[in-house]
Design an enzyme around this catalytic site. Structure first.
Site, PDB file in Angstrom:
ATOM      1  N   LYS A 185       0.835  -1.211   0.000  1.00  0.00           N
ATOM      2  CA  LYS A 185       0.000   0.000   0.000  1.00  0.00           C
ATOM      3  C   LYS A 185       0.873   1.266   0.000  1.00  0.00           C
ATOM      4  CE  LYS A 185      -3.959  -2.195   0.157  1.00  0.00           C
ATOM      5  NZ  LYS A 185      -3.589  -3.608   0.287  1.00  0.00           N
TER       6      LYS A 185
HETATM    7  C1  PLP Z   1      -9.902  -3.405  -1.258  1.00  0.00           C
HETATM    8  C2  PLP Z   1      -9.235  -4.044  -0.086  1.00  0.00           C
HETATM    9  N1  PLP Z   1      -9.929  -4.200   1.046  1.00  0.00           N
HETATM   10  C3  PLP Z   1      -9.365  -4.751   2.141  1.00  0.00           C
HETATM   11  C4  PLP Z   1      -8.060  -5.169   2.145  1.00  0.00           C
HETATM   12  C5  PLP Z   1      -7.499  -5.804   3.376  1.00  0.00           C
HETATM   13  O1  PLP Z   1      -6.396  -5.131   3.901  1.00  0.00           O
HETATM   14  P1  PLP Z   1      -5.274  -5.912   4.725  1.00  0.00           P
HETATM   15  O2  PLP Z   1      -4.404  -6.621   3.734  1.00  0.00           O
HETATM   16  O3  PLP Z   1      -4.539  -4.821   5.445  1.00  0.00           O
HETATM   17  O4  PLP Z   1      -5.957  -6.830   5.653  1.00  0.00           O
HETATM   18  C6  PLP Z   1      -7.301  -5.022   0.994  1.00  0.00           C
HETATM   19  C7  PLP Z   1      -5.895  -5.463   0.974  1.00  0.00           C
HETATM   20  O5  PLP Z   1      -5.270  -5.643  -0.013  1.00  0.00           O
HETATM   21  C8  PLP Z   1      -7.896  -4.449  -0.155  1.00  0.00           C
HETATM   22  O6  PLP Z   1      -7.207  -4.301  -1.278  1.00  0.00           O
END
Ligand code: PLP
Length: 389
Positions: A185
């Protein structure tokens, strides 16, 4: 043409100050949730101009507890985008509701708000829009619809730290937002995330659920001098707290975030310029409303008839030439779990399916040099049998 060293599609920028902060944290003897998480929460609150910022162990954990805070009942529906990472859907299921998908706009890859209104039923409780790739969803009409139908909004802002809708940063207005600090990210804490909200009740519930259901703000402090060992448990909560080691990284990442976004924007604009007029790509497009794209991803669609190869063949050709790419994402209703339990079928969301079959994330990260980017562009031109201008 082939690079000797593999160029990844994403890579976090970690400077010496960050490494020193992590070492300080390790030497301090306080590794888990503590003073650095508190400082990070305060810094996020200021940057995002929000009333509540709650760091958490991941974006997924943040979506999970934010949804649980809505006290969804069996049969309740939460509307989300048909083009997203599966965590958006999974967390709705884990919170006890049904994920109702709505197809996206073909050019922004964001949820189609006109279709969304038609998907609202008496069982709808909330909407989870996704700011795809760091491009803000058109939030004014969305919040208008939510108001008319008395629905909550949990913005999946996993891609959108630093994104602006009109002149406002995502997180500074509206209902609730969830950010991700996964290493791909725009800023990272290793794994991690943050829930922001304007609702003090939701903030309180998230705070309780992210740490065992303990109803005490400073329970993390219970082993320190002066900390109290007594607390009450008011819910069967989770172990979703962020560690100080993670916050040590996050504090410095946040300091650099504006520079990271400026660099991503410069590189994204170089791609847009280089690929302008290439029939092999459908390029990311801007919406009519003003916004600041955070450029988490630069993800065009391959046009196989013009490119002479499919998206998957393109990704393989890039990997063979030592250039990394990413697939964000396969349309999640096509996964077997969602076909089996929610009766979704091929053809249900044609735009999301088309995007899922043709999208490819090209290398984009702040430390990528312009020479490396030129190499990526030249590699793609060679794969497409194009002469570069
Ligand atoms: C659109 C979206 N929602 C939720 C998440 C979940 O985030 P995390 O990987 O920090 O759990 C991601 C992660 O790539 C994502 O791209």
């Amino acid at each position: 043409m082939q690079k000797e060293i593999f160029l990844p599609f994403a890579k976090p920028s970690i400077d010496d100050e960050t490494i020193a902060e992590v070492l300080d944290c390790l030497k301090s003897g306080w590794l888990t949730t503590g003073p650095r998480v508190q400082r990070f929460a305060d810094a996020l609150k200021t940057y995002l101009k929000t009333s509540h910022a709650l760091p958490i162990s991941s974006g997924t954990a943040g979506l999970h507890v934010a949804l649980l805070a809505l006290d969804l009942q069996p049969g309740d529906e939460v509307i989300t985008s048909a083009m997203t990472f599966v965590a958006s859907l999974n967390t709705i299921v884990l919170a006890g509701a049904k994920p109702v998908l709505v197809d996206v706009e073909p050019h922004t890859y964001n949820i189609d708000i006109r279709r969304l209104e038609r998907a609202i039923t008496p069982k709808t409780r909330a909407i989870m829009p996704v700011h795809f790739a760091g491009l803000a969803v058109d939030l004014d009409p969305l919040y208008e619809i939510a108001k008319i139908h008395n629905l909550r909004i949990i913005e999946d802002a996993a891609h959108a730290i630093g994104t602006f809708y009109k002149d406002k940063i995502i997180g500074s207005f509206g209902d609730t937002q969830v950010f991700s600090f996964h290493p791909n990210k725009n800023m990272t804490t290793g794994e991690g995330g943050c829930v922001t909200t304007s609702d003090p009740t939701l903030a309180h519930t998230v705070q309780i659920l992210r740490f065992h259901g303990i109803d005490k703000t400073n329970a993390w402090n219970r082993f320190a001098k002066g900390g109290s060992q007594h607390y009450d448990v008011v819910a069967a909560g989770f172990k979703y707290n962020m560690m100080d080691i993670q916050a040590a990284i996050g504090l410095h990442q946040l300091n650099h975030l504006e520079d990271f976004i400026a660099r991503r924007t410069l590189l994204a604009n170089r791609y847009l310029k280089a690929f302008a007029g290439w029939p092999q790509f459908q390029l990311p497009q801007s919406p009519a409303y003003s916004n600041r794209h955070a450029w988490h991803l630069f993800a065009p669609l391959i046009v196989p008839e013009k490119a002479g190869l499919s998206r998957d063949e393109f990704m393989t050709a890039m990997a063979e030439r030592n250039v990394g790419t990413g697939l964000h994402y396969t349309a999640p209703h096509l996964f077997s779990f969602y076909q089996k339990h929610y009766d979704y079928r091929v053809g249900d969301f044609p735009h999301a399916e088309h995007i899922g079959e043709h999208i490819v994330s090209l290398p984009l990260f702040p430390d990528m040099t312009e020479a490396e980017q030129d190499h990526v562009i030249a590699t793609i031109a060679a794969i497409f049998n194009r002469k570069l201008a």
